[in-house]
Design an enzyme around this catalytic site. Structure first.
Site, mmCIF file in Angstrom:
data_model
loop_
_atom_site.group_PDB
_atom_site.id
_atom_site.type_symbol
_atom_site.label_atom_id
_atom_site.label_comp_id
_atom_site.label_asym_id
_atom_site.label_seq_id
_atom_site.Cartn_x
_atom_site.Cartn_y
_atom_site.Cartn_z
ATOM 1 N N ALA A 130 0.854 -1.190 0.000
ATOM 2 C CA ALA A 130 0.000 0.000 0.000
ATOM 3 C C ALA A 130 0.888 1.238 0.000
ATOM 4 O O ALA A 130 1.307 1.725 1.040
ATOM 5 C CB ALA A 130 -0.921 0.000 1.217
ATOM 6 N N SER A 132 1.216 4.295 -3.091
ATOM 7 C CA SER A 132 0.355 5.350 -3.616
ATOM 8 C C SER A 132 -1.105 5.042 -3.310
ATOM 9 O O SER A 132 -1.912 5.931 -3.060
ATOM 10 C CB SER A 132 0.556 5.475 -5.132
ATOM 11 O OG SER A 132 1.837 5.979 -5.416
ATOM 12 N N GLU A 365 6.379 10.591 0.157
ATOM 13 C CA GLU A 365 5.228 11.442 0.501
ATOM 14 C C GLU A 365 4.384 11.810 -0.708
ATOM 15 O O GLU A 365 4.016 12.956 -0.900
ATOM 16 C CB GLU A 365 5.688 12.710 1.234
ATOM 17 C CG GLU A 365 6.254 12.365 2.577
ATOM 18 C CD GLU A 365 6.057 13.469 3.594
ATOM 19 O OE1 GLU A 365 6.932 13.594 4.433
ATOM 20 O OE2 GLU A 365 5.039 14.183 3.554
#
Lengths: 381, 243
Positions: A130, A132, A365
Site C-alpha cells: 500500500a 500510492s 510522501e
C-alpha cells in the site's frame, strides 16, 4: 505584494545556515558513508529549537509560522538531506498529527518530549503493498475490552526505528462498511508488547536518516490511544500529507540550492582550454537555468506557506510545490554533476551525495504522479 | 559592537574609490565582538546572578538593527543603538563613551578590531574618554570570587594580569571557543527585548578617507618540472629577479 522576509524569518535562515555549515557539513560525508543516524546532531537540532517550531509554547514549541519552519528545512537540505529528513519527518509526520488531531491530554503527554530532539516519532502509513494506493492498507485494528488490538506491518517509516524513536502514529483498517474500508489512527508507544521495529538498510539516499519497518503482532494499546475519532484515519492522513508536502518541497528547494552553489563554485575553479569552465556560455547558461528554476521553486513554495499561514486553502499549491521543487531538485543536481564532469561521479565530491539524495523527493510522501493527480483534481480534470 | 560585511563578501568600492560599496552586502556581527558577547554571556551565567545584565551597544544607522537583534537573540539582555553613521574610531569611541559614562557598568568588552576597517583603536580611545584602564589583546577573561584576571598573549608566552573594575577589555581570539548560535526561542525572545535608540553626542571625526585600493591581482603561477633545476634558477633570476 510583499516578498520581503520578516526580520525573524531572515534571522532563522542565517541561524540555521550557520548551524548546518558548522555542525552538519563537517560530518555529513562520513555519516552518509557509514549510513549512520546521528543522535548527537538530532539533539543539537532540538537544542536549537527546530523540533516543534510551529507548536504553541505550552507544548514545548516555538510558536513560529509555517514559512519559518520551511526555511529551516530548506537550509538543512542545502547542506545535508538526511538531517533535513529527520527534521521534516518528525515535525510534519511525527508531531503534526498528534498536534492537529490529539486530545489535550495526548498533546500534553506526547508533544513536549518530542520537541527536545531527544525523542522521535513516526507516522505509519505506507505498507509493503500500500504505497500510492493507501486504501490497500492491510494493517487492522479492532477494539476489544477497552483495548485496541493491532495486527499488520508498515514499511519505509522515517524516524520509526531509531534508538530514540519512542513511538508511532499508525493508520489501520478499523472497519468495513459494505466493502468500503474505514480507517482509524492509533498511538503506539515503544515497548508495547507485540510492537517491534526494524531499521532498514541499504538505502541509496538519506543514508544518515532513520528508516524503519514496524511490526504489530496482537499489539494492544489502551482505548484512549485512538488519535482523533474512529473513522477519521483518512482525514488525518490527507491533512498530514498536505503539510508534509510543504516540507518535502523545502527539501527539494534546499537541495537544489546546495547543488547549484557547489556547481557554481566548481565551475569557477575548474579550468579547461585555458580558462574557468564557467566562462563557456554553454556552462554559464546551465547555471542561469538552474538559478531560474530555484527562484521559481522558492516563490511557489513560499506562496503555499503564506496561504497556510493566513488560513487559506493551500493543498493545491502544496502539491504543486512538492511536485515542482522535487523535480527541479533532480534537474539541478543532474546538471550540477554534469558541470563537475568525472569528479562529480566520485564520493570525494559532495555533489555525488546530492545527486543520490534528490531521488527520493519525486517518490516519498506522494510520488510526482500522485501530485499531478491531486493537482488535476483541483483544477477540474 | 560593530556591524561588518560577512567575511566572504566580495569587496568593491564605489565610484571614486573613497567609499565601500554596500550593494548586496550581507551584514554580520563583527567576529571579535561576537566572541566578546559570547564570553560576556558565559560570565553572566557563571556569576550566579552577580552580573545583572549584558548590554550590547552599537553605533550605526537603522539598517544595522537586524544585526543588533541577532545579538539579542544570542542572549544579550538589551541593546543600545546610537543613531548615527560610525565615521571613524575617534567618533565611535566618543559616541560610546558619551552614551555609557553615566551608566553603571563593570566591564566593557570590545573586539580587538572590526573586520572591515581593522583600526584597532576604539577600545583604547574609549577607556581614555571614560578615564578607566584598558587591557588589550585579551585571550582569557575570568572572574573568581569577584577578582578579575585576564591573560594576554605576548611574544613567546602569556601574561596574566589582575584587573580592577571598571575597565575596558579588548578581546582577541581565545576568550571563547566558538560564538553561539541563537536558538529559535532566543530569536523569538529578541523581539521583546529592549533595543533603545539614542541620539548621538556632538563629536568630530578626525580622519578623512582619501582612497581605497584593491590588492593587485595575483600573477599566474608558473610550474617547473621537479628535475629541471636550471630552468627554475633561470626563471628566478631573469623573470622573478629575486636572485
Amino acid at each position: 505584494m510583499d516578498f520581503e522576509l520578516t526580520e525573524i524569518q531572515q534571522m532563522i535562515r542565517e541561524t540555521v545556515r550557520d548551524f548546518a555549515e558548522r555542525e552538519i557539513k563537517p560530518v555529513a560525508h562520513d555519516l552518509d558513508e557509514k549510513a549512520e543516524f546521528s543522535e548527537e546532531i538530532t539533539k543539537k537540532m532540538g537544542e536549537l529549537g527546530l523540533f516543534g517550531m510551529n507548536l504553541p509554547e505550552k507544548y514545548g514549541g516555538q510558536d513560529l509560522d509555517t514559512l519559518s519552519y520551511i526555511i529551516a528545512v530548506e537550509e538543512l537540505a542545502r547542506i545535508d538531506s538526511s538531517q533535513a529528513a529527520t527534521l521534516a519527518a518528525h515535525n510534519s509526520l511525527g508531531i503534526g498529527p498528534l498536534f492537529y488531531f490529539g486530545s489535550e491530554e495526548q498533546k500534553m503527554k506526547y508533544l513536549p518530549p518530542l520537541c527536545t530532539g531527544e525523542a522521535l516519532w513516526g507516522f505509519g502509513l505506507t505498507e509493503a503493498n500500500a504505497g500510492s494506493d493507501s486504501r490497500g492498507t492491510k494493517t487492522v485494528v479492532k477494539l476489544e475490552n477497552g483495548e485496541w488490538i493491532i495486527n499488520g506491518s508498515k514499511i519505509f517509516i522515517t524516524n520509526g526505528s531509531a534508538d530514540i524513536s519512542v513511538g508511532s502514529t499508525v493508520q489501520a483498517v478499523s472497519g468495513d462498511h459494505d466493502g468500503k474500508k474505514e480507517f482509524s489512527c492509533v498511538i503506539v508507544e515503544k515497548g508495547t508488547p507485540g510492537f517491534k521495529t526494524v531499521s532498514m538498510h541499504g538505502k541509496m539516499m538519506w543514508r544518515a536518516s532513520d528508516t524503519g519497518e514496524l511490526y504489530f503482532d496482537d499489539c494492544r494499546v489502551p482505548e484512549e490511544n485512538l488519535l482523533g475519532k474512529v473513522g477519521q484515519g483518512s482525514k488525518i492522513m490527507l491533512s498530514t500529507l498536505d503539510n508534509g508536502r510543504l516540507s518535502i518541497a523545502a527539501m527539494g528547494l534546499g537541495l537544489a540550492q546546495g547543488a547549484f552553489e557547489l556547481a557554481l563554485q566548481y565551475a569557477n575553479e575548474r579550468k579547461q582550454f585555458g580558462k574557468p569552465i564557467i566562462k563557456f556560455q554553454v556552462n554559464a547558461f546551465k547555471l542561469a537555468d538552474m538559478a531560474t528554476k530555484i527562484e521559481l521553486a522558492r516563490t511557489l513554495l513560499y506562496k503555499a506557506c503564506w496561504l497556510k499561514d493566513i488560513g487559506k486553502p493551500f493543498a493545491k499549491e502544496a502539491a504543486m510545490s512538492k511536485l515542482y521543487c522535487s523535480e527541479i531538485a533532480r534537474e539541478v543536481a543532474d546538471e550540477a554533476v554534469q558541470l563537475h564532469g568525472g569528479y562529480g561521479l566520485m564520493k570525494d565530491y559532495e555533489i555525488e551525495r546530492f545527486y543520490r539524495d534528490q531521488r527520493l523527493l519525486q517518490i516519498g510522501e506522494g510520488t510526482s504522479e500522485i501530485q499531478r493527480l491531486v493537482i488535476s483534481r483541483y483544477i477540474g480534470c | 559592537m560593530s556591524t561588518v560585511p560577512d567575511t566572504t563578501t566580495k569587496i568593491r568600492f564605489a565610484g571614486d574609490g573613497t567609499a565601500f560599496d554596500v550593494t548586496g552586502v550581507q551584514w554580520i556581527i563583527n567576529p571579535w565582538d561576537e566572541l566578546s558577547l559570547t564570553r560576556a554571556l558565559q560570565l553572566k551565567e557563571e556569576s550566579n546572578g552577580a552580573i545583572e545584565k549584558v548590554t550590547v551597544i552599537s553605533v550605526g544607522l537603522k539598517e544595522t538593527e537586524p544585526v543588533i537583534r541577532k545579538a539579542l537573540a544570542i542572549g544579550a539582555d538589551e541593546a543600545i543603538r546610537i543613531d548615527t553613521a560610525p565615521l571613524d574610531a575617534y567618533f565611535v569611541a566618543k559616541q560610546i563613551a558619551g552614551s555609557i559614562k553615566d551608566d553603571g557598568f563593570d566591564i566593557v568588552l570590545c573586539g580587538i578590531d572590526s573586520s572591515d576597517y581593522n583600526g584597532s583603536l576604539v577600545g583604547g580611545m574609549l577607556a581614555e574618554f571614560l578615564g578607566i584602564p584598558s587591557v588589550s589583546s585579551i585571550s582569557a577573561l575570568n572572574i573568581e570570587n569577584g577578582e578579575v584576571s585576564v591573560n594576554r598573549e605576548i611574544d613567546g608566552g602569556k601574561e596574566v594580569l589582575s584587573v580592577e573594575l571598571p575597565f575596558v577589555a579588548i578581546i582577541q581570539k581565545g576568550v571563547a571557543l566558538e560564538p553561539r548560535i541563537p536558538s529559535m526561542r532566543g530569536i523569538m525572545m529578541a523581539r521583546k527585548k529592549p533595543l533603545n535608540v539614542k541620539a548621538p553626542v556632538e563629536a568630530d571625526s578626525l580622519t578623512e578617507m582619501i582612497s581605497f585600493e584593491q590588492l593587485p591581482a595575483k600573477a599566474a603561477c608558473k610550474m617547473v618540472e621537479e628535475d629541471n633545476v636550471k630552468e627554475l634558477v633561470d626563471l628566478l633570476h631573469s623573470e622573478a629577479k629575486v636572485i
